[in-house]
Design a protein around this motif. Structure first.
Motif, PDB file in Angstrom:
ATOM      1  N   GLU A   9     -34.881  53.785  94.726  1.00  0.00           N
ATOM      2  CA  GLU A   9     -36.227  54.295  95.000  1.00  0.00           C
ATOM      3  C   GLU A   9     -36.163  55.761  95.443  1.00  0.00           C
ATOM      4  O   GLU A   9     -36.938  56.593  94.972  1.00  0.00           O
ATOM      5  CB  GLU A   9     -36.874  53.451  96.093  1.00  0.00           C
ATOM      6  CG  GLU A   9     -38.276  53.887  96.450  1.00  0.00           C
ATOM      7  CD  GLU A   9     -38.868  53.012  97.543  1.00  0.00           C
ATOM      8  OE1 GLU A   9     -39.562  53.576  98.415  1.00  0.00           O
ATOM      9  OE2 GLU A   9     -38.646  51.791  97.537  1.00  0.00           O
ATOM     10  N   GLN A  10     -35.215  56.087  96.315  1.00  0.00           N
ATOM     11  CA  GLN A  10     -35.060  57.473  96.754  1.00  0.00           C
ATOM     12  C   GLN A  10     -34.648  58.379  95.602  1.00  0.00           C
ATOM     13  O   GLN A  10     -35.133  59.494  95.467  1.00  0.00           O
ATOM     14  CB  GLN A  10     -34.010  57.556  97.881  1.00  0.00           C
ATOM     15  CG  GLN A  10     -34.476  56.960  99.171  1.00  0.00           C
ATOM     16  CD  GLN A  10     -35.627  57.734  99.771  1.00  0.00           C
ATOM     17  OE1 GLN A  10     -35.619  58.953  99.799  1.00  0.00           O
ATOM     18  NE2 GLN A  10     -36.631  57.016 100.234  1.00  0.00           N
ATOM     19  N   TYR A  11     -33.754  57.886  94.752  1.00  0.00           N
ATOM     20  CA  TYR A  11     -33.291  58.654  93.594  1.00  0.00           C
ATOM     21  C   TYR A  11     -34.453  58.964  92.650  1.00  0.00           C
ATOM     22  O   TYR A  11     -34.630  60.096  92.211  1.00  0.00           O
ATOM     23  CB  TYR A  11     -32.196  57.867  92.875  1.00  0.00           C
ATOM     24  CG  TYR A  11     -31.642  58.568  91.660  1.00  0.00           C
ATOM     25  CD1 TYR A  11     -30.716  59.585  91.800  1.00  0.00           C
ATOM     26  CD2 TYR A  11     -32.059  58.214  90.375  1.00  0.00           C
ATOM     27  CE1 TYR A  11     -30.207  60.234  90.690  1.00  0.00           C
ATOM     28  CE2 TYR A  11     -31.550  58.854  89.267  1.00  0.00           C
ATOM     29  CZ  TYR A  11     -30.625  59.857  89.432  1.00  0.00           C
ATOM     30  OH  TYR A  11     -30.129  60.508  88.333  1.00  0.00           O
ATOM     31  N   GLU A  12     -35.269  57.958  92.361  1.00  0.00           N
ATOM     32  CA  GLU A  12     -36.413  58.157  91.471  1.00  0.00           C
ATOM     33  C   GLU A  12     -37.429  59.112  92.081  1.00  0.00           C
ATOM     34  O   GLU A  12     -38.002  59.955  91.384  1.00  0.00           O
ATOM     35  CB  GLU A  12     -37.049  56.812  91.140  1.00  0.00           C
ATOM     36  CG  GLU A  12     -36.167  55.972  90.238  1.00  0.00           C
ATOM     37  CD  GLU A  12     -36.670  54.557  90.046  1.00  0.00           C
ATOM     38  OE1 GLU A  12     -37.744  54.207  90.573  1.00  0.00           O
ATOM     39  OE2 GLU A  12     -35.972  53.778  89.353  1.00  0.00           O
ATOM     40  N   PHE A  13     -37.641  59.019  93.398  1.00  0.00           N
ATOM     41  CA  PHE A  13     -38.550  59.935  94.083  1.00  0.00           C
ATOM     42  C   PHE A  13     -38.050  61.368  93.947  1.00  0.00           C
ATOM     43  O   PHE A  13     -38.818  62.280  93.630  1.00  0.00           O
ATOM     44  CB  PHE A  13     -38.674  59.551  95.564  1.00  0.00           C
ATOM     45  CG  PHE A  13     -39.413  60.562  96.386  1.00  0.00           C
ATOM     46  CD1 PHE A  13     -40.797  60.629  96.330  1.00  0.00           C
ATOM     47  CD2 PHE A  13     -38.735  61.448  97.201  1.00  0.00           C
ATOM     48  CE1 PHE A  13     -41.489  61.565  97.081  1.00  0.00           C
ATOM     49  CE2 PHE A  13     -39.419  62.388  97.952  1.00  0.00           C
ATOM     50  CZ  PHE A  13     -40.796  62.447  97.888  1.00  0.00           C
ATOM     51  N   LEU A  14     -36.755  61.577  94.167  1.00  0.00           N
ATOM     52  CA  LEU A  14     -36.198  62.923  94.051  1.00  0.00           C
ATOM     53  C   LEU A  14     -36.302  63.459  92.637  1.00  0.00           C
ATOM     54  O   LEU A  14     -36.582  64.645  92.431  1.00  0.00           O
ATOM     55  CB  LEU A  14     -34.745  62.936  94.513  1.00  0.00           C
ATOM     56  CG  LEU A  14     -34.543  62.788  96.014  1.00  0.00           C
ATOM     57  CD1 LEU A  14     -33.074  62.589  96.325  1.00  0.00           C
ATOM     58  CD2 LEU A  14     -35.084  63.983  96.757  1.00  0.00           C
ATOM     59  N   CYS A  15     -36.086  62.617  91.647  1.00  0.00           N
ATOM     60  CA  CYS A  15     -36.220  63.047  90.253  1.00  0.00           C
ATOM     61  C   CYS A  15     -37.635  63.529  89.975  1.00  0.00           C
ATOM     62  O   CYS A  15     -37.841  64.576  89.357  1.00  0.00           O
ATOM     63  CB  CYS A  15     -35.865  61.905  89.301  1.00  0.00           C
ATOM     64  SG  CYS A  15     -34.119  61.503  89.252  1.00  0.00           S
ATOM     65  N   LEU A  18     -38.188  66.921  91.761  1.00  0.00           N
ATOM     66  CA  LEU A  18     -37.524  68.037  91.100  1.00  0.00           C
ATOM     67  C   LEU A  18     -38.249  68.454  89.825  1.00  0.00           C
ATOM     68  O   LEU A  18     -38.220  69.619  89.451  1.00  0.00           O
ATOM     69  CB  LEU A  18     -36.069  67.678  90.783  1.00  0.00           C
ATOM     70  CG  LEU A  18     -35.136  67.685  91.989  1.00  0.00           C
ATOM     71  CD1 LEU A  18     -33.782  67.120  91.590  1.00  0.00           C
ATOM     72  CD2 LEU A  18     -34.983  69.080  92.560  1.00  0.00           C
ATOM     73  N   ASP A  19     -38.909  67.514  89.170  1.00  0.00           N
ATOM     74  CA  ASP A  19     -39.644  67.818  87.948  1.00  0.00           C
ATOM     75  C   ASP A  19     -41.033  68.381  88.223  1.00  0.00           C
ATOM     76  O   ASP A  19     -41.698  68.875  87.319  1.00  0.00           O
ATOM     77  CB  ASP A  19     -39.762  66.567  87.077  1.00  0.00           C
ATOM     78  CG  ASP A  19     -38.422  66.150  86.509  1.00  0.00           C
ATOM     79  OD1 ASP A  19     -37.510  67.005  86.438  1.00  0.00           O
ATOM     80  OD2 ASP A  19     -38.280  64.974  86.140  1.00  0.00           O
ATOM     81  N   SER A  20     -41.470  68.320  89.469  1.00  0.00           N
ATOM     82  CA  SER A  20     -42.802  68.770  89.847  1.00  0.00           C
ATOM     83  C   SER A  20     -42.921  70.292  89.751  1.00  0.00           C
ATOM     84  O   SER A  20     -41.995  71.033  90.064  1.00  0.00           O
ATOM     85  CB  SER A  20     -43.108  68.325  91.284  1.00  0.00           C
ATOM     86  OG  SER A  20     -44.277  68.949  91.753  1.00  0.00           O
ATOM     87  N   GLU A  21     -44.080  70.755  89.318  1.00  0.00           N
ATOM     88  CA  GLU A  21     -44.337  72.196  89.235  1.00  0.00           C
ATOM     89  C   GLU A  21     -44.407  72.834  90.622  1.00  0.00           C
ATOM     90  O   GLU A  21     -44.177  74.016  90.782  1.00  0.00           O
ATOM     91  CB  GLU A  21     -45.657  72.448  88.492  1.00  0.00           C
ATOM     92  CG  GLU A  21     -45.599  72.128  87.017  1.00  0.00           C
ATOM     93  CD  GLU A  21     -44.613  72.992  86.263  1.00  0.00           C
ATOM     94  OE1 GLU A  21     -44.482  74.187  86.580  1.00  0.00           O
ATOM     95  OE2 GLU A  21     -43.949  72.448  85.357  1.00  0.00           O
ATOM     96  N   GLU A  22     -44.731  72.042  91.643  1.00  0.00           N
ATOM     97  CA  GLU A  22     -44.836  72.566  92.999  1.00  0.00           C
ATOM     98  C   GLU A  22     -43.466  72.884  93.596  1.00  0.00           C
ATOM     99  O   GLU A  22     -43.359  73.618  94.568  1.00  0.00           O
ATOM    100  CB  GLU A  22     -45.558  71.553  93.893  1.00  0.00           C
ATOM    101  CG  GLU A  22     -46.988  71.312  93.469  1.00  0.00           C
ATOM    102  CD  GLU A  22     -47.629  70.171  94.223  1.00  0.00           C
ATOM    103  OE1 GLU A  22     -46.991  69.597  95.117  1.00  0.00           O
ATOM    104  OE2 GLU A  22     -48.783  69.854  93.908  1.00  0.00           O
ATOM    105  N   LEU A  32     -32.066  69.531  96.889  1.00  0.00           N
ATOM    106  CA  LEU A  32     -32.466  68.246  96.336  1.00  0.00           C
ATOM    107  C   LEU A  32     -31.592  67.854  95.142  1.00  0.00           C
ATOM    108  O   LEU A  32     -31.313  66.679  94.938  1.00  0.00           O
ATOM    109  CB  LEU A  32     -33.941  68.261  95.947  1.00  0.00           C
ATOM    110  CG  LEU A  32     -34.918  68.286  97.117  1.00  0.00           C
ATOM    111  CD1 LEU A  32     -36.352  68.392  96.598  1.00  0.00           C
ATOM    112  CD2 LEU A  32     -34.771  67.051  97.990  1.00  0.00           C
ATOM    113  N   THR A  33     -31.142  68.835  94.377  1.00  0.00           N
ATOM    114  CA  THR A  33     -30.268  68.551  93.250  1.00  0.00           C
ATOM    115  C   THR A  33     -28.955  67.957  93.738  1.00  0.00           C
ATOM    116  O   THR A  33     -28.448  66.977  93.177  1.00  0.00           O
ATOM    117  CB  THR A  33     -30.010  69.824  92.424  1.00  0.00           C
ATOM    118  OG1 THR A  33     -31.255  70.296  91.921  1.00  0.00           O
ATOM    119  CG2 THR A  33     -29.064  69.561  91.271  1.00  0.00           C
ATOM    120  N   HIS A  34     -28.399  68.526  94.810  1.00  0.00           N
ATOM    121  CA  HIS A  34     -27.151  67.999  95.358  1.00  0.00           C
ATOM    122  C   HIS A  34     -27.358  66.598  95.923  1.00  0.00           C
ATOM    123  O   HIS A  34     -26.511  65.721  95.760  1.00  0.00           O
ATOM    124  CB  HIS A  34     -26.597  68.930  96.437  1.00  0.00           C
ATOM    125  CG  HIS A  34     -26.032  70.187  95.881  1.00  0.00           C
ATOM    126  ND1 HIS A  34     -24.863  70.227  95.151  1.00  0.00           N
ATOM    127  CD2 HIS A  34     -26.492  71.464  95.916  1.00  0.00           C
ATOM    128  CE1 HIS A  34     -24.615  71.464  94.777  1.00  0.00           C
ATOM    129  NE2 HIS A  34     -25.592  72.238  95.224  1.00  0.00           N
TER     130      HIS A  34
END
Length: 48
Positions: A9-15, A18-22, A32-34
């Motif tokens: 769940e945390q991994y999907e949230f971070l993905c 990271l893809d967000s324009e904000e 966040l990438t690390h």
């Protein structure tokens, strides 16, 4: 140790974040990438 569902769940949230324009600040993106990579390693180790 965290349960696999919580880690996933945390991994999907971070993905999504990271893809967000904000998410445009380079240092935050790098951090966040690390973190995302570390969570991926944990998930891989659990499947071995």
């Amino acid at each position: 140790m965290r349960e696999q569902a919580e880690i996933r769940e945390q991994y999907e949230f971070l993905c999504e974040q990271l893809d967000s324009e904000e998410m445009n600040h380079d240092r935050v993106r790098m951090m966040l990438t690390h973190y995302r990579r570390a969570l991926g390693w944990v998930l891989e180790e659990e499947h071995m």
